[in-house]
Design an enzyme around this catalytic site. Sequence first.
Site, short mmCIF file in Angstrom:
data_model
loop_
_atom_site.label_atom_id
_atom_site.label_comp_id
_atom_site.label_asym_id
_atom_site.label_seq_id
_atom_site.Cartn_x
_atom_site.Cartn_y
_atom_site.Cartn_z
N LYS A 39 0.80 -1.15 0.01
CA LYS A 39 -0.08 0.10 -0.08
C LYS A 39 0.84 1.20 0.01
CE LYS A 39 -3.84 1.68 2.60
NZ LYS A 39 -4.91 1.51 3.73
N SER A 123 -9.70 1.73 1.72
CA SER A 123 -8.52 2.46 1.41
C SER A 123 -7.32 1.41 0.68
CB SER A 123 -7.81 3.30 2.44
OG SER A 123 -7.35 2.53 3.51
N SER A 147 -10.43 -1.28 6.08
CA SER A 147 -9.60 -0.90 5.02
C SER A 147 -8.86 -2.00 4.41
CB SER A 147 -8.68 0.06 5.22
OG SER A 147 -9.17 1.32 5.56
#
Length: 233
Positions: A39, A123, A147
């Site tokens: 990420k 996210s 997330s």
Amino acid sequence: MEDCSVNPEAADEADRNRVDSSETGSFLGELHGIPVLLKDTFGTKDKLNTTAGSYALLGSDSEVRRDAGVVEKLRNAGAIILGKASMIEWYEFRSLSGVPNGWCARSGQGVNPYCPSGSPCGSSSGCAISVAANMAAVSLGTETHCSIICPADHNSVVRLKPTVGLTSWAGIIPMTPHWDTVGPICRNVTDAVYMLDVIVGSDPRDEVTTEAAKYIPEGGYKQFLVEDGLKGK
């Protein structure tokens, strides 16, 4: 829109790993040669940016002093950091009502590969999209509130959300230390558990992990994998 930025040093890292293994006659670790996407909040000591999906941080971390704690564990296990996956910009806190799921300034709208008109969700959306679309074998996301769980669910991949403190948060753009945790997003349960075994454990830069490490089972988590565990379900 692309869902990751590729590490220009990934091939060199793979070559170094191959040389190291040929000289020693053994693997570097459980993830030897496995490409991993991160990420876009994980600090990495390489040519990759860490921007939380925002142009505001582009180019700002060229002097990162060290890898994030979990990234260091991945490299020690032989993993190749393939690149950074897109995400909802600033964990969606750029605007709680005006930013669509999966959208960030740098890469635009992330698209669910199974349902382009559907939501890719939370996210860590780029991590789930990339794995679902076979852009990477495994990825590593973060969760504060759904997330990891939500994008994995919406993109039909496997995820593990570890207890807070089981994985280190050192070197990662934070949201809140009370909820933040790091976990794998993969195509199957076995891959997720192998990733988990590598990233858990104490990190001197994250004091919460010292206490949590006491609860890691001796022998790790792979011992609990059951080949036919879903039979009849």
